[in-house]
Motif scaffolding. Sequence first.
Motif, PDB file in Angstrom:
ATOM      1  N   GLY A  75      11.750 -13.381 -12.434  1.00 24.95           N
ATOM      2  CA  GLY A  75      11.880 -14.476 -12.081  1.00 24.95           C
ATOM      3  C   GLY A  75      11.712 -14.382 -10.482  1.00 24.95           C
ATOM      4  N   LEU A  76      12.074 -13.302  -9.723  1.00 24.77           N
ATOM      5  CA  LEU A  76      12.394 -13.073  -8.113  1.00 24.77           C
ATOM      6  C   LEU A  76      10.916 -13.066  -7.343  1.00 24.77           C
ATOM      7  CD1 LEU A  76      15.278 -10.870  -8.120  1.00 24.77           C
ATOM      8  CD2 LEU A  76      15.749 -13.545  -8.123  1.00 24.77           C
ATOM      9  N   ASN A  77      10.976 -13.560  -6.233  1.00 28.97           N
ATOM     10  CA  ASN A  77       9.855 -13.449  -5.488  1.00 28.97           C
ATOM     11  C   ASN A  77      10.709 -13.370  -4.518  1.00 28.97           C
ATOM     12  OD1 ASN A  77       8.408 -13.734  -3.279  1.00 28.97           O
ATOM     13  ND2 ASN A  77       8.284 -15.756  -2.891  1.00 28.97           N
ATOM     14  N   LEU A  78      10.433 -12.062  -3.871  1.00 32.17           N
ATOM     15  CA  LEU A  78      11.156 -10.662  -3.113  1.00 32.17           C
ATOM     16  C   LEU A  78      10.281 -10.916  -1.577  1.00 32.17           C
ATOM     17  CD1 LEU A  78      12.033  -7.555  -5.388  1.00 32.17           C
ATOM     18  CD2 LEU A  78      12.807  -9.579  -5.220  1.00 32.17           C
ATOM     19  N   SER A  79      10.359 -12.394  -1.806  1.00 38.16           N
ATOM     20  CA  SER A  79       9.744 -12.199  -0.156  1.00 38.16           C
ATOM     21  C   SER A  79      10.658 -12.335   1.185  1.00 38.16           C
ATOM     22  CB  SER A  79       8.970 -13.533   0.332  1.00 38.16           C
ATOM     23  OG  SER A  79       9.891 -14.581   0.478  1.00 38.16           O
ATOM     24  N   HIS A  80      10.069 -11.726   2.327  1.00 40.91           N
ATOM     25  CA  HIS A  80      10.798 -10.974   3.231  1.00 40.91           C
ATOM     26  C   HIS A  80      11.515 -12.523   3.896  1.00 40.91           C
ATOM     27  CE1 HIS A  80       9.505  -6.577   4.980  1.00 40.91           C
ATOM     28  NE2 HIS A  80      10.060  -6.773   3.117  1.00 40.91           N
ATOM     29  N   SER A  81      10.792 -13.317   3.888  1.00 40.55           N
ATOM     30  CA  SER A  81      11.589 -14.570   3.872  1.00 40.55           C
ATOM     31  C   SER A  81      13.045 -14.885   3.429  1.00 40.55           C
ATOM     32  CB  SER A  81      10.799 -16.048   4.391  1.00 40.55           C
ATOM     33  OG  SER A  81      10.448 -16.350   2.266  1.00 40.55           O
ATOM     34  N   LYS A 102       4.976 -11.946   2.354  1.00 38.37           N
ATOM     35  CA  LYS A 102       4.937 -13.251   2.597  1.00 38.37           C
ATOM     36  C   LYS A 102       5.329 -13.516   0.802  1.00 38.37           C
ATOM     37  CE  LYS A 102       3.094 -13.454   6.677  1.00 38.37           C
ATOM     38  NZ  LYS A 102       4.509 -14.095   7.585  1.00 38.37           N
ATOM     39  N   LYS A 103       4.838 -13.025  -0.088  1.00 39.73           N
ATOM     40  CA  LYS A 103       5.080 -13.156  -1.286  1.00 39.73           C
ATOM     41  C   LYS A 103       5.511 -11.732  -2.099  1.00 39.73           C
ATOM     42  CE  LYS A 103       2.316 -14.635  -4.042  1.00 39.73           C
ATOM     43  NZ  LYS A 103       0.485 -15.644  -4.715  1.00 39.73           N
ATOM     44  N   LEU A 121       1.255  -8.805   5.320  1.00 40.90           N
ATOM     45  CA  LEU A 121       0.289  -9.060   5.584  1.00 40.90           C
ATOM     46  C   LEU A 121       1.303  -7.400   6.220  1.00 40.90           C
ATOM     47  CD1 LEU A 121      -0.630  -9.943   7.826  1.00 40.90           C
ATOM     48  CD2 LEU A 121       0.903 -11.423   9.449  1.00 40.90           C
ATOM     49  N   ILE A 122      -0.227  -7.182   6.524  1.00 40.01           N
ATOM     50  CA  ILE A 122      -0.276  -4.944   6.839  1.00 40.01           C
ATOM     51  C   ILE A 122      -0.470  -5.234   8.707  1.00 40.01           C
ATOM     52  CG2 ILE A 122      -1.160  -2.772   6.775  1.00 40.01           C
ATOM     53  CD1 ILE A 122      -1.712  -3.123   4.057  1.00 40.01           C
ATOM     54  N   THR A 136      -3.817  -8.518  -0.886  1.00 38.47           N
ATOM     55  CA  THR A 136      -3.184  -9.959  -2.274  1.00 38.47           C
ATOM     56  C   THR A 136      -3.567  -8.953  -3.123  1.00 38.47           C
ATOM     57  OG1 THR A 136      -5.025 -10.886  -2.281  1.00 38.47           O
ATOM     58  CG2 THR A 136      -3.295 -12.280  -1.502  1.00 38.47           C
ATOM     59  N   PHE A 137      -2.586  -8.956  -4.611  1.00 37.97           N
ATOM     60  CA  PHE A 137      -2.552  -8.208  -5.326  1.00 37.97           C
ATOM     61  C   PHE A 137      -2.187  -8.439  -6.702  1.00 37.97           C
ATOM     62  CE2 PHE A 137       1.151  -6.890  -3.159  1.00 37.97           C
ATOM     63  CZ  PHE A 137       1.808  -6.989  -4.133  1.00 37.97           C
ATOM     64  N   GLN A 138      -2.008  -8.036  -7.367  1.00 42.12           N
ATOM     65  CA  GLN A 138      -2.154  -8.261  -8.790  1.00 42.12           C
ATOM     66  C   GLN A 138      -1.261  -6.849  -9.615  1.00 42.12           C
ATOM     67  OE1 GLN A 138      -4.069 -11.724 -10.855  1.00 42.12           O
ATOM     68  NE2 GLN A 138      -1.817 -11.905 -11.956  1.00 42.12           N
ATOM     69  N   THR A 139      -0.249  -6.195 -10.065  1.00 39.81           N
ATOM     70  CA  THR A 139      -0.036  -5.319 -10.633  1.00 39.81           C
ATOM     71  C   THR A 139       1.126  -5.014 -11.487  1.00 39.81           C
ATOM     72  OG1 THR A 139      -0.172  -2.507 -10.621  1.00 39.81           O
ATOM     73  CG2 THR A 139       1.377  -3.895  -9.770  1.00 39.81           C
ATOM     74  N   SER A 140       1.293  -4.367 -12.287  1.00 42.80           N
ATOM     75  CA  SER A 140       2.375  -4.113 -13.606  1.00 42.80           C
ATOM     76  C   SER A 140       3.121  -2.740 -12.640  1.00 42.80           C
ATOM     77  CB  SER A 140       2.295  -3.532 -14.760  1.00 42.80           C
ATOM     78  OG  SER A 140       1.636  -2.199 -14.969  1.00 42.80           O
ATOM     79  N   CYS A 141       4.600  -2.890 -13.087  1.00 39.47           N
ATOM     80  CA  CYS A 141       6.044  -1.810 -12.218  1.00 39.47           C
ATOM     81  C   CYS A 141       6.652  -1.379 -13.473  1.00 39.47           C
ATOM     82  CB  CYS A 141       6.505  -2.130 -11.251  1.00 39.47           C
ATOM     83  SG  CYS A 141       5.134  -2.391  -9.520  1.00 39.47           S
ATOM     84  N   GLU A 142       6.720  -0.325 -13.541  1.00 40.88           N
ATOM     85  CA  GLU A 142       7.600   0.413 -14.260  1.00 40.88           C
ATOM     86  C   GLU A 142       9.532   0.582 -13.502  1.00 40.88           C
ATOM     87  OE1 GLU A 142       8.583   4.817 -16.941  1.00 40.88           O
ATOM     88  OE2 GLU A 142       7.086   3.874 -15.214  1.00 40.88           O
TER      89      GLU A 142
END
Length: 146
Positions: A75-81, A102-103, A121-122, A136-142
Motif C-alpha cells: 500500500g505504500l507510494n514511494l514517490s520522491h514527494s 512521481k508515483k 520523470l527521467i 510509466t510502468f507496471q511490473t512485479s518485484c521479489e
Amino acid sequence: MKIKLQNKTQVEKGVIKSYWFENENIGLANTLFHRITLPLKEFDSGLDYEEQPVQTEIVLDWYNLGLSEPSELDGLNLSHSNYSDAEGSVYIGCSHNWCDVKKLNIVKNIDGNFDVSGSILIEFENEGVGENEEFTFQTSCEYIET
C-alpha cells in the motif's frame, strides 16, 4: 533529441532489497534502507555513441521506510514527494540520469511478491543526453532481505 523510452522498452521483473547502512562520519546510525531495482528490456537508445542494444536498469535507492517486516510495503507510494531523501537513476547515454519518482505504488500479491506500478520523470537534460521524459510502468518485484 528524445529517447522515447516508453515506446522502446518495458520494465522486467524487479527486486526490492532491504539493507543496513551506517556512516559515523555524518552521524548516521545503523539504519535499514530499501532499494528497488527495475531492469529494462534491452532496447536501442538511438544514441550513436552508445553500444546497442542498451542493457540497463532503473535503481531507486536510499528509502528509509522504518519498516519492521516486508509486508509493511503493501500500500505504500514511494514517490520522491513522500520520501525526499531517496534517489533514483538510470544509466543511458553513458550517463547516470536522475529519476524523479512521481508515483511508485507497491501492493503485495497472492504469491508473496509485490506488484509495482509507477511514473518516473527521467531527467536526461541534466547530462545532455536528450529531452526529459516521463516513463510509466507496471511490473512485479521479489523482496530480498540482505
